[in-house]
Design a protein around this motif. Structure first.
Motif, PDB file in Angstrom:
ATOM      1  N   ALA A 145      81.536  42.199  39.242  1.00 30.57           N
ATOM      2  CA  ALA A 145      81.007  41.460  40.388  1.00 30.57           C
ATOM      3  C   ALA A 145      79.688  42.057  40.859  1.00 30.57           C
ATOM      4  O   ALA A 145      78.752  41.327  41.228  1.00 30.57           O
ATOM      5  CB  ALA A 145      82.031  41.467  41.523  1.00 30.57           C
ATOM      6  N   SER A 146      79.590  43.390  40.797  1.00 30.08           N
ATOM      7  CA  SER A 146      78.346  44.055  41.198  1.00 30.08           C
ATOM      8  C   SER A 146      77.205  43.704  40.247  1.00 30.08           C
ATOM      9  O   SER A 146      76.054  43.557  40.668  1.00 30.08           O
ATOM     10  CB  SER A 146      78.553  45.574  41.233  1.00 30.08           C
ATOM     11  N   VAL A 147      77.528  43.569  38.963  1.00 30.00           N
ATOM     12  CA  VAL A 147      76.512  43.175  37.983  1.00 30.00           C
ATOM     13  C   VAL A 147      76.064  41.738  38.252  1.00 30.00           C
ATOM     14  O   VAL A 147      74.863  41.423  38.291  1.00 30.00           O
ATOM     15  CB  VAL A 147      77.051  43.313  36.542  1.00 30.00           C
ATOM     16  N   VAL A 148      77.026  40.848  38.468  1.00 28.95           N
ATOM     17  CA  VAL A 148      76.714  39.438  38.691  1.00 28.95           C
ATOM     18  C   VAL A 148      75.907  39.242  39.974  1.00 28.95           C
ATOM     19  O   VAL A 148      74.967  38.434  40.029  1.00 28.95           O
ATOM     20  CB  VAL A 148      78.024  38.616  38.731  1.00 28.95           C
ATOM     21  N   ASP A 149      76.248  40.004  41.002  1.00 31.22           N
ATOM     22  CA  ASP A 149      75.538  39.894  42.281  1.00 31.22           C
ATOM     23  C   ASP A 149      74.205  40.631  42.287  1.00 31.22           C
ATOM     24  O   ASP A 149      73.448  40.545  43.269  1.00 31.22           O
ATOM     25  CB  ASP A 149      76.413  40.431  43.414  1.00 31.22           C
ATOM     26  N   GLY A 150      73.904  41.352  41.210  1.00 32.88           N
ATOM     27  CA  GLY A 150      72.628  42.056  41.115  1.00 32.88           C
ATOM     28  C   GLY A 150      72.609  43.418  41.756  1.00 32.88           C
ATOM     29  O   GLY A 150      71.551  44.071  41.831  1.00 32.88           O
ATOM     30  N   ASP A 151      73.784  43.911  42.188  1.00 31.48           N
ATOM     31  CA  ASP A 151      73.831  45.244  42.800  1.00 31.48           C
ATOM     32  C   ASP A 151      73.801  46.355  41.747  1.00 31.48           C
ATOM     33  O   ASP A 151      73.440  47.492  42.041  1.00 31.48           O
ATOM     34  CB  ASP A 151      75.105  45.386  43.646  1.00 31.48           C
ATOM     35  N   VAL A 152      74.219  46.043  40.514  1.00 29.10           N
ATOM     36  CA  VAL A 152      74.205  47.002  39.403  1.00 29.10           C
ATOM     37  C   VAL A 152      73.379  46.407  38.273  1.00 29.10           C
ATOM     38  O   VAL A 152      73.571  45.240  37.902  1.00 29.10           O
ATOM     39  CB  VAL A 152      75.634  47.307  38.902  1.00 29.10           C
ATOM     40  N   THR A 153      72.441  47.186  37.764  1.00 27.14           N
ATOM     41  CA  THR A 153      71.620  46.755  36.629  1.00 27.14           C
ATOM     42  C   THR A 153      72.016  47.561  35.399  1.00 27.14           C
ATOM     43  O   THR A 153      72.066  48.800  35.447  1.00 27.14           O
ATOM     44  CB  THR A 153      70.121  46.968  36.913  1.00 27.14           C
ATOM     45  N   VAL A 154      72.325  46.869  34.330  1.00 27.28           N
ATOM     46  CA  VAL A 154      72.693  47.537  33.084  1.00 27.28           C
ATOM     47  C   VAL A 154      71.451  47.684  32.222  1.00 27.28           C
ATOM     48  O   VAL A 154      70.795  46.693  31.876  1.00 27.28           O
ATOM     49  CB  VAL A 154      73.774  46.744  32.330  1.00 27.28           C
ATOM     50  N   GLU A 155      71.124  48.923  31.907  1.00 25.56           N
ATOM     51  CA  GLU A 155      69.957  49.197  31.058  1.00 25.56           C
ATOM     52  C   GLU A 155      70.420  49.752  29.720  1.00 25.56           C
ATOM     53  O   GLU A 155      71.297  50.617  29.668  1.00 25.56           O
ATOM     54  CB  GLU A 155      69.024  50.187  31.754  1.00 25.56           C
ATOM     55  N   ARG A 156      69.848  49.255  28.664  1.00 26.05           N
ATOM     56  CA  ARG A 156      70.197  49.725  27.328  1.00 26.05           C
ATOM     57  C   ARG A 156      68.932  50.179  26.625  1.00 26.05           C
ATOM     58  O   ARG A 156      67.889  49.521  26.721  1.00 26.05           O
ATOM     59  CB  ARG A 156      70.876  48.612  26.524  1.00 26.05           C
ATOM     60  N   PRO A 157      68.989  51.301  25.903  1.00 24.00           N
ATOM     61  CA  PRO A 157      67.777  51.808  25.240  1.00 24.00           C
ATOM     62  C   PRO A 157      67.291  50.869  24.153  1.00 24.00           C
ATOM     63  O   PRO A 157      68.079  50.158  23.519  1.00 24.00           O
ATOM     64  CB  PRO A 157      68.244  53.145  24.648  1.00 24.00           C
ATOM     65  N   GLU A 158      65.993  50.852  23.964  1.00 22.07           N
ATOM     66  CA  GLU A 158      65.400  50.018  22.916  1.00 22.07           C
ATOM     67  C   GLU A 158      65.710  50.626  21.552  1.00 22.07           C
ATOM     68  O   GLU A 158      65.666  51.844  21.371  1.00 22.07           O
ATOM     69  CB  GLU A 158      63.888  49.928  23.125  1.00 22.07           C
TER      70      GLU A 158
END
Length: 693
Positions: free
Chosen positions: A222-235
């Motif tokens: 829910a935090s990801v969907v609401d924009g409170d958590v951003t998932v970053e993945r290395p290139e």
């Protein structure tokens, strides 16, 4: 899904949907739970009906949009999903049938990948093969820290990750880590990742504790969907690093299967495509390759091996009723050398009862107990056990120079030098110390258990318990029934075997039992070719095309030339016409050499000059093809004789012993099916082993 061939015996994994309100989030989450209606002992897998159920679940969720803010998929307790239903694979007999199911899986999983609604995988338990590929198709993944087994094991069976794994994983975690998961781990006895290892590789986005895992995953999603958590993945580096990873993968495949099995090389081909082509093009190629592999001899062999390990190994032929087994509350180990110390560690960790070691002097005992302490410390350092458990284990292990410490033991195993007189004297001494109910076991690799027990008052409580080195890794335990061994002793032995997490196979008290007898005959034929005039390296690599885990002379190094000579001597005494003593093996042992090779800093072997100097090689070299043929003829002949003698109940037990104790490759499908397919069995025995069951 109507075009799919049905699997009549499919245990259907249903996709059960419920809608969840997550605190603080507008709308609702759609939670799909994969459940086949059975407990964790029967993991969920996906066959045609299971795929149809998941499609129906997705249809239902999409019809409910736009109220659904995100879609999550999870599994029943302890299991996420272990992939495609392998029991139905033998039913696929045409390429069209194979293509239908591979394309159906791709089409279904693409719904998660291409969904306009965010998708999440909540990996709560064991996840393998197609189950992991389903999770990879989701936009995000959470992982319970308690998950013990995460893998793409397809190459181990003779397949490739064919539901998108070959394309998604390299682009998610990078090619080097993907080679580890797709190639290296499967080719190393199907090694599995634990949760933290998988998370550290980048397979999951969040590692959560098992307590309240679903609730915590829902909140995180829910935090990801609401924009409170951003998932970053290395290139991911698509340049030289990709080339280097694939080169390492090819070297691994060459070292493990020597070109004898297509699956590892096809997996590398697909991983190369993942660097440059579209996902759709890469998965179309997966369909084509996987469909061909479904119809291959390698898959049939791999499925035969898999069935042996999953079924026959868990229900040993000839084992007495388990209700006869006695409880074991204390274990004694006679000896404190390396093998004995490994056994002490295994019994300690799995049985969690007091384990006491003895040897001739205090220094040896101290060294043995010290070895166990160091292994406990390693487990603690790796986070495999808690500090409290480490302390408890150390409190349970002890040593003494006085065998009187075995007086209250329920099970005592000797692991001393392979000399019959010594073992007989140890058993005679033990019989005057232990109770009449205490079971006495021997770890002998080739000697007669019946002879060891011959002078005892209670020979019925003596059993062979032959482990394989390294003890912690090799799963086979040859349980040897001597002439007087009774059912209570055997039932207890098999009960212990199960607790040790070993696969017991009941074998008769015949010289060298199963694995050592076959390997000695095989190695003896290769050695004979050297004695006749073949150079060591030619003879050693003549059987590379079998794809064995190691060449004969590397195996000799693992076993130890002195041990190999001792076993050969035992077999020569029993069967002098078939087991000859190589004078050159004698010379290697007398020179104190542990190997015929020396190894440079890069790991490349070359013949040890000191070995070359002492060996006396004839002047009639044997061509490589003839060496391989002679070795296989020897295996077929000895296998036939062992079955005629009743050393095991059936050919499948010989296959199981060789797979679990000698690393006989899964892709060869056991030694007897391979000898049947190659025509060697017919040539040597006049019929196929499959016709003799």
């Amino acid at each position: 899904m109507s075009a799919l061939k049905e699997f009549p015996d499919e245990i259907v994994t249903h996709s059960l949907v419920r809608y969840v309100n997550v605190p603080g989030m507008d709308g609702e989450a759609a939670l799909i739970t994969l459940d086949n209606g059975l407990d964790h002992k029967k993991p969920s897998s996906l066959g045609p009906a299971g795929l149809a159920s998941m499609n129906e679940a997705f249809d239902q969720i999409e019809a409910r949009s736009p109220r659904v803010r995100f879609i999550a998929v999870t599994g029943k307790p302890f299991i996420f999903c272990v992939g495609a239903d392998v029991t139905g694979m033998p039913l696929l007999t045409t390429k069209e049938e194979c293509l239908a199911i591979t394309r159906a899986g791709h089409a279904l999983f693409a719904r998660f990948k291409n969904s306009d609604i965010p998708t999440f995988a909540f990996v709560n338990g064991a996840v393998m093969g197609g189950g992991l590929e389903l999770a990879l198709h989701c936009h995000y993944r959470t992982l319970s820290s308690s998950v013990p087994a995460i893998a793409l094991p397809e190459v181990f069976l003779g397949l490739i990750p064919g539901w998108g794994g070959s394309q998604l994983l390299p682009n998610l975690i990078g090619p080097e880590a993907a080679v580890k998961v797709i190639l290296e781990n499967p080719l190393n006895q199907n090694k599995m990742l634990r949760a933290k290892q998988a998370h550290d590789l980048g397979i999951s986005d969040a590692l959560l504790e098992p307590a309240d895992f679903i609730e915590e995953s829902l909140a995180w999603a829910a935090s990801v969907v609401d924009g409170d958590v951003t998932v970053e993945r290395p290139e991911v580096d698509r340049g030289e690093a990709w080339d280097a990873a694939l080169a390492r993968g090819r070297a691994l495949a060459d070292a493990k299967v020597h070109g004898a099995a297509p699956a590892p090389y096809k997996a590398l081909e697909l991983m190369e495509m993942a660097r440059t082509v579209s996902f759709e093009e890469g998965t179309a190629k997966e369909d084509d390759i996987l469909s061909d592999l479904f119809l291959s001899d390698e898959l049939k062999a791999g499925l035969y091996s898999f069935d042996l390990v999953q079924k026959r190994a868990k229900r040993p032929a000839g084992a007495p009723d388990k209700s006869l087994a006695k409880d074991v509350t204390k274990v004694g180990v006679v000896g404190a050398g390396l093998m004995a110390s490994q056994l002490a560690m295994l019994f300690l960790r799995r049985l969690e009862v007091p384990v006491v070691m003895t040897d001739l002097d205090a220094d040896r005992v101290e060294k043995g107990v010290g070895y166990v302490h160091s292994e406990i410390d390693k487990l603690l350092a790796k986070g495999r056990i808690s500090p409290d458990k480490a302390t408890r284990y150390k409190g349970l292990i002890s040593g003494s120079v006085d065998k009187a410490v075995f007086a209250d033991a329920d099970f005592v195993i000797e692991a001393v030098f392979e000399e019959l007189g010594l073992k007989k004297s140890i058993f005679a001494e033990l019989e005057g110390i232990v109770s009449d109910e205490c079971i006495l076991a021997t770890n002998t690799s080739s000697l007669s258990v019946t002879d060891m027990a011959a002078d005892l008052k209670h020979p019925e409580r003596v059993v062979g318990f032959h482990f394989f080195n390294p003890v912690a890794l090799l799963p086979l335990l040859e349980v040897v029934r001597a002439k007087h061994t009774n059912d209570v002793t055997l039932a207890t032995a098999f009960s212990i075997c199960k607790t040790l997490k070993k696969n017991g196979v009941l074998v008769a008290d015949a010289p060298a039992f199963v694995v050592n007898r076959l390997l000695t005959r095989f190695l003896g034929e290769v050695f004979a070719c050297v004695d006749e005039g073949t150079d060591i390296e030619t003879a050693d690599h003549a059987v590379d095309s079998l794809g064995l885990p190691m060449s004969p002379f590397v195996l000799l190094q693992l076993v130890g030339p002195a041990v190999a000579r001792h076993v050969a001597g035992t077999l020569h005494d029993a069967f002098p016409d078939r087991f000859r003593m190589s004078p050159n093996l004698d010379k290697i042992v007398e020179a104190g050499k542990s190997s015929v090779y020396t190894w440079d800093s890069s790991g490349k072997p070359s013949v040890d000059p000191e070995v070359a100097e002492v060996m006396q090689i004839g002047n009639t070299p044997v061509p490589p093809d003839e060496i391989k043929h002679r070795a296989l003829v020897a295996l077929a002949d000895e296998t036939r004789r062992m079955l005629d003698e009743g050393v095991v109940a059936a050919p499948q037990d010989i296959d199981l012993c060789m797979i679990l104790g000698a690393g006989w490759p899964f892709h060869l499908g056991g030694i007897t099916p391979y000898l049947d397919r190659s025509g060697i069995a017919q040539e040597v025995t006049g019929k196929r082993f499959a016709d003799q069951e």
